[in-house]
Design an enzyme around this catalytic site. Structure first.
Site, PDB file in Angstrom:
ATOM      1  N   GLY A   9       0.436  -1.160  -0.439  1.00  0.00           N
ATOM      2  CA  GLY A   9       0.358   0.353  -0.252  1.00  0.00           C
ATOM      3  C   GLY A   9       0.767   1.379   0.516  1.00  0.00           C
ATOM      4  O   GLY A   9       0.513   2.151   0.854  1.00  0.00           O
ATOM      5  N   ALA A  10       2.352   1.462  -0.793  1.00  0.00           N
ATOM      6  CA  ALA A  10       2.232   2.370  -1.186  1.00  0.00           C
ATOM      7  C   ALA A  10       2.418   3.561  -1.519  1.00  0.00           C
ATOM      8  O   ALA A  10       3.101   4.437  -2.090  1.00  0.00           O
ATOM      9  CB  ALA A  10       4.106   1.858  -1.571  1.00  0.00           C
ATOM     10  N   ARG A  34      -2.060  -1.810  -5.599  1.00  0.00           N
ATOM     11  CA  ARG A  34      -2.540  -1.947  -6.999  1.00  0.00           C
ATOM     12  C   ARG A  34      -2.290  -0.817  -8.077  1.00  0.00           C
ATOM     13  O   ARG A  34      -2.627  -1.051  -8.756  1.00  0.00           O
ATOM     14  CB  ARG A  34      -4.520  -1.989  -6.777  1.00  0.00           C
ATOM     15  N   ASP A  57      -2.468  -6.995  -5.800  1.00  0.00           N
ATOM     16  CA  ASP A  57      -3.318  -6.566  -4.892  1.00  0.00           C
ATOM     17  C   ASP A  57      -3.531  -8.115  -4.079  1.00  0.00           C
ATOM     18  O   ASP A  57      -2.681  -8.940  -3.998  1.00  0.00           O
ATOM     19  CB  ASP A  57      -4.682  -7.451  -5.577  1.00  0.00           C
ATOM     20  N   VAL A  58      -2.475  -7.094  -2.204  1.00  0.00           N
ATOM     21  CA  VAL A  58      -2.379  -8.511  -1.694  1.00  0.00           C
ATOM     22  C   VAL A  58      -3.745  -9.164  -0.936  1.00  0.00           C
ATOM     23  O   VAL A  58      -3.419 -10.414  -0.507  1.00  0.00           O
ATOM     24  CB  VAL A  58      -2.411  -7.520  -0.292  1.00  0.00           C
ATOM     25  N   SER A 133      -5.155  -0.114  14.732  1.00  0.00           N
ATOM     26  CA  SER A 133      -5.590   0.222  14.383  1.00  0.00           C
ATOM     27  C   SER A 133      -6.262   0.977  16.118  1.00  0.00           C
ATOM     28  O   SER A 133      -6.234   0.334  16.327  1.00  0.00           O
ATOM     29  CB  SER A 133      -7.071   0.282  12.876  1.00  0.00           C
ATOM     30  N   TYR A 146     -14.577  -3.369  10.190  1.00  0.00           N
ATOM     31  CA  TYR A 146     -12.852  -3.182   9.889  1.00  0.00           C
ATOM     32  C   TYR A 146     -12.196  -2.780  11.742  1.00  0.00           C
ATOM     33  O   TYR A 146     -11.180  -2.993  11.839  1.00  0.00           O
ATOM     34  CB  TYR A 146     -13.228  -0.900  10.459  1.00  0.00           C
ATOM     35  N   LYS A 150      -8.822  -5.068  12.789  1.00  0.00           N
ATOM     36  CA  LYS A 150      -7.603  -4.283  13.451  1.00  0.00           C
ATOM     37  C   LYS A 150      -7.199  -4.949  14.555  1.00  0.00           C
ATOM     38  O   LYS A 150      -6.484  -5.323  15.134  1.00  0.00           O
ATOM     39  CB  LYS A 150      -7.697  -2.714  13.440  1.00  0.00           C
ATOM     40  N   GLU A 182      -6.095   9.395   2.143  1.00  0.00           N
ATOM     41  CA  GLU A 182      -7.404   9.517   1.600  1.00  0.00           C
ATOM     42  C   GLU A 182      -8.197   7.682   2.246  1.00  0.00           C
ATOM     43  O   GLU A 182      -9.479   7.708   1.514  1.00  0.00           O
ATOM     44  CB  GLU A 182      -6.712   8.362   0.131  1.00  0.00           C
TER      45      GLU A 182
END
Ligand code: NDP
Ligand code: 8X3
Length: 246
Positions: A9-10, A34, A57-58, A133, A146, A150, A182
């Site tokens: 996710g860079a 991606r 895509d992980v 998180s 979500y 985490k 984002e």
């Protein structure tokens, strides 16, 4: 020899800030995400610091194993790729959103870890930093799956340490609170107004704050393992328990 960090996710937010910060400190980068175009842009921006870019895509297990098994001499795996989708109560949620979060935040992180770990164990060094998180410890309405993903990251990180006792491989769960990236645009599916309201009138964490924290974590002396860190903006804190009154 320069050390190498592999960042999932860079292409945005924390991952991109980590790429820029680690490059500025002389590290080599393996960058994944991606969006191929953004990876190419980063490579153009960061030049020789970028050892490799991998469009990935992980949540695609076979791809992750194929790509990661071909890598050597990785010092740090930053499991950062992830997302939240929606903020609806559990009974109104689109089940596809739940599945995407599980596939990315849990399964993707599992695949990346399992694919790279044998190398780290063999070389008897290395560090896995998982981005958890505050949502993994502290519930809030609409956090449902979500937050669950985490919480998985938190406990998986601890259990990895338990498995790795006796090796020199380190593991950390880094749990940020509200940070501007984002993230909210993704959560609200492109609704930029709702996304902006999340940060309105407050000073959230910046991706650079997280990049500096990751850098601090991985540059502790080799005998020190930072198990967990929770980072929040000063403008954020806990609320009281809610009580429903009739
Ligand atoms: P961004 O949306 O800015 O970045 C998310 C990154 O994850 C992007 O680079 C995206 O790349 C990547 N990604 C998402 N899905 C996939 C996938 N299936 N495969 C590969 N890459 C993927 O958000 P943040 O930087 O804020 O988020 C990074 C991490 O931090 C996430 O795990 C998030 O849950 C966590 N976090 C965020 C907080 C916040 O308030 N912002 C607070 C606490 C934790 P691409 O789309 O190109 O694939
Ligand atoms: C992101 C922070 O509070 O939006 O993990 O869940 S929160």
């Amino acid at each position: 020899m320069a050390k190498t960090i592999l960042i999932t996710g860079a292409t945005s937010g924390f991952g991109k800030a980590c790429a820029e910060y680690f490059a500025s400190q002389g590290w080599q980068l393996i960058l994944t995400g991606r969006r191929a175009e953004r990876l190419k842009q980063l490579k153009a921006e960061l030049g020789n610091s970028v050892r490799q870019i991998i469009t990935l895509d992980v949540s695609e297990r076979d791809q992750v194993f194929k790509q990661f098994k071909a890598l050597a001499d990785v010092d740090v795996l930053l499991n950062n790729a992830g997302l939240a989708l929606g903020l609806e109560p559990a009974w109104e949620v689109d089940i596809d959103d739940w599945e995407t979060m599980v596939d990315t935040n849990i399964k993707g992180l599992m695949y990346c870890t399992r694919a790279l770990l044998p190398q780290l164990v063999k070389q008897n060094s290395g560090h896995i930093v998982n981005i958890g998180s505050t949502a993994g410890s502290w519930p809030y309405p609409g956090g449902n799956v979500y937050g669950g993903t985490k919480a998985f990251v938190q406990q998986f990180s601890r259990n990895l340490r338990a498995d790795l006792l006796g090796s020199k491989v380190r593991v950390t769960n880094l749990a940020p609170g509200m940070a501007e990236s984002e993230f909210s645009e993704v959560r609200f599916k492109g609704d930029v107004e709702s996304a902006a309201k999340v940060y309105q009138g407050a000073e959230p964490l910046r991706p650079q704050d997280i990049a500096e924290t990751v850098y601090w974590i991985v540059t502790r002396p080799a005998h020190v393992n930072i198990n967990a860190i929770e980072v929040m903006p000063v403008d954020q804190a806990w609320g009281p328990f809610s009580v429903h009154r009739t």
